[in-house]
Design a protein around this motif. Structure first.
Motif, mmCIF file in Angstrom:
data_model
loop_
_atom_site.group_PDB
_atom_site.id
_atom_site.type_symbol
_atom_site.label_atom_id
_atom_site.label_comp_id
_atom_site.label_asym_id
_atom_site.label_seq_id
_atom_site.Cartn_x
_atom_site.Cartn_y
_atom_site.Cartn_z
ATOM 1 N N GLY A 57 0.772 -1.232 0.000
ATOM 2 C CA GLY A 57 0.000 0.000 0.000
ATOM 3 C C GLY A 57 0.803 1.281 0.000
ATOM 4 N N VAL A 58 2.139 1.186 -0.080
ATOM 5 C CA VAL A 58 2.959 2.393 -0.094
ATOM 6 C C VAL A 58 2.714 3.197 -1.376
ATOM 7 C CG1 VAL A 58 5.342 3.237 -0.235
ATOM 8 C CG2 VAL A 58 4.722 1.497 1.456
ATOM 9 N N ARG A 59 2.520 2.487 -2.493
ATOM 10 C CA ARG A 59 2.219 3.155 -3.763
ATOM 11 C C ARG A 59 0.815 2.755 -4.191
ATOM 12 N NH1 ARG A 59 6.953 2.431 -8.038
ATOM 13 N NH2 ARG A 59 6.043 4.358 -8.850
ATOM 14 N N PRO A 60 -0.194 3.532 -3.855
ATOM 15 C CA PRO A 60 -1.585 3.147 -4.153
ATOM 16 C C PRO A 60 -1.838 2.992 -5.650
ATOM 17 C CG PRO A 60 -1.495 4.951 -2.562
ATOM 18 C CD PRO A 60 -0.115 4.791 -3.105
ATOM 19 N N ARG A 61 -2.521 1.923 -5.989
ATOM 20 C CA ARG A 61 -2.902 1.644 -7.362
ATOM 21 C C ARG A 61 -4.303 1.031 -7.367
ATOM 22 N NH1 ARG A 61 0.758 4.498 -8.583
ATOM 23 N NH2 ARG A 61 2.473 4.116 -10.039
ATOM 24 N N ALA A 119 -1.506 7.059 -17.371
ATOM 25 C CA ALA A 119 -2.036 5.727 -17.653
ATOM 26 C C ALA A 119 -1.586 4.737 -16.578
ATOM 27 C CB ALA A 119 -1.583 5.260 -19.034
ATOM 28 N N ASN A 120 -0.325 4.848 -16.147
ATOM 29 C CA ASN A 120 0.171 3.964 -15.091
ATOM 30 C C ASN A 120 -0.601 4.165 -13.792
ATOM 31 O OD1 ASN A 120 2.046 2.872 -16.807
ATOM 32 N ND2 ASN A 120 3.818 3.908 -15.917
ATOM 33 N N ALA A 121 -0.879 5.410 -13.460
ATOM 34 C CA ALA A 121 -1.638 5.685 -12.238
ATOM 35 C C ALA A 121 -3.062 5.149 -12.332
ATOM 36 C CB ALA A 121 -1.669 7.194 -11.973
ATOM 37 N N ASN A 122 -3.626 5.139 -13.543
ATOM 38 C CA ASN A 122 -4.993 4.657 -13.735
ATOM 39 C C ASN A 122 -5.076 3.140 -13.867
ATOM 40 O OD1 ASN A 122 -5.796 7.339 -13.760
ATOM 41 N ND2 ASN A 122 -5.875 7.481 -15.996
ATOM 42 N N GLY A 123 -3.919 2.498 -14.046
ATOM 43 C CA GLY A 123 -3.922 1.052 -14.228
ATOM 44 C C GLY A 123 -4.387 0.612 -15.593
#
Length: 380
Positions: A57-61, A119-123
């Motif tokens: 959970g350190v980098r939320p996705r 796009a990476n942040a949105n998955g």
């Protein structure tokens, strides 16, 4: 078609992962590649802290998500308007899809590509699509446009770098993240010159690649800092001239003594505020402190303002080794083939996809540098 993949449904999990098994190995549906997209059969995928940071959970996705982002494979199918790749090509994945048109791409800084990072942040892939669904019909998001913990994956053509088929794919796998980041930090971000002093805090896959790069660049001395004796010993074998335990009360003073006043370049490959302060204090007047490690979103780094100004120190952020993947992945692979980057020394374990939770335990506990998930057993 279907593929076996490692899917995370809930973030915030903590070790031991082998007990809670937060990562599910399951068969999911994968749709064919669309416009500008490519279907790749994954050969090997590295287990990286960036994956672990999503699990804990350190980098939320967005979840559910098919994990994995550092890998190599073979192209099996191409979609419409794919011009640079064809079935049978060997490729390395790049975890930022490069749009090629935004301000950062056109100015030579594609690691900061705005559409790619969004796009990476949105998955999703670069065009906003998602190609995975589970047996319940639920969308399974892509991790950093790659999702390499899957036998097959669909990615944007702009997430792939074609490589020489003579290069072993299992070795090539880690060039898309650990090598690109650690080696790139030395050659691209810092541009370390021969004879300059270097200190590297944190000896995971990225930090040890920075050690290799510092040696290849002709740096002297090269000081490696970590808590674990096993990693300090490996750093010495890879080219570090000195090692310092990070938990020594006089860690910074020891580095300043070894470098006669502080390092020309100090690299932080941990993502921790205390480590960052030590990195900054370990640099000499006019030295550069380079931040590679990705910290949690709420972490703030602080440094003495009088040193920043009065000593003319420089702070640099470094994402993806400030690299241009199409230029640097082939370049670093050539250095490996020439014996100047012996990255195979960093590959400590190979695991099957079904062992991935146990593998994340080993990573979290510091018992492994780079583990590779190999898919050859899935092909039997």
């Amino acid at each position: 078609m279907k593929t076996r993949a490692a899917v995370l449904y809930q973030m915030g999990q903590v070790p031991p992962y082998f007990k809670s098994r937060p990562i599910h190995i399951e068969e999911i549906d994968i749709t064919p590649p669309g416009n500008g997209e490519v279907l790749v059969e994954v050969e090997a995928a590295g287990i990286c802290h960036s994956d672990l940071s999503v699990v804990n959970g350190v980098r939320p996705r967005p979840t559910p998500m098919a994990l994995g982002h550092e890998a190599s494979g073979v192209v099996t199918e191409v979609g419409a308007n794919v011009s640079g790749l064809r079935p049978g090509d060997h490729v390395v994945f790049s975890y930022v899809p490069i749009c090629g048109q935004c301000e950062y791409c056109t100015s030579g800084r594609p690691a900061l590509c705005e559409p790619g990072n969004q796009a990476n942040a949105n998955g999703t892939l670069l065009d906003g699509t998602v190609h995975f669904r589970n047996t319940q019909g639920e969308c399974v998001h892509h991790h950093l446009g790659v999702s390499a913990f899957s036998r097959y994956t669909v990615v944007s053509e702009r997430s792939l770098i074609k490589i020489d088929p003579e290069i072993p794919l299992d070795k090539a796998a880690i060039f898309g993240c650990a090598v690109l980041t650690g080696v790139g930090a030395v050659f691209n971000t810092a541009q370390v010159a021969p004879g300059k002093s270097v200190v590297i805090f944190g000896l995971g896959g990225v930090g040890l690649n920075a050690v290799l790069a510092a040696r290849a660049a002709g740096a002297w001395p090269i000081i490696a800092v970590d808590l674990l004796e096993s990693k300090l010993q490996l750093a010495k074998e890879l080219g570090a001239t000195e090692v310092v335990r990070a938990d020594k009360e006089d860690c910074v003073e020891a580095i300043r003594e070894l470098t006669k006043g502080g390092a020309d370049y100090a690299f932080e490959a941990v993502g921790h505020e205390k480590v960052w302060r030590d990195v900054f204090l370990s640099t000499r007047r006019g030295g550069e402190a380079i931040c590679i490690g990705v910290a949690a979103p709420d972490v703030e780094y602080r440094v003495p303002a009088v040193s920043l100004v009065g000593e003319g120190k420089v702070i640099k952020g470094c994402y993806m080794g400030s690299s241009v993947p199409s230029r640097d992945i082939p370049r670093f692979l050539n250095m490996y083939m020439a014996g100047r980057l012996p990255v195979d020394r960093l590959m400590t374990h190979t695991v099957k996809l079904d062992q991935i939770n146990e593998a994340f335990d080993m990573l979290a506990e510091g018992r492994a540098v780079r583990q590779l998930v190999v898919f050859r057993d899935d092909r039997n």
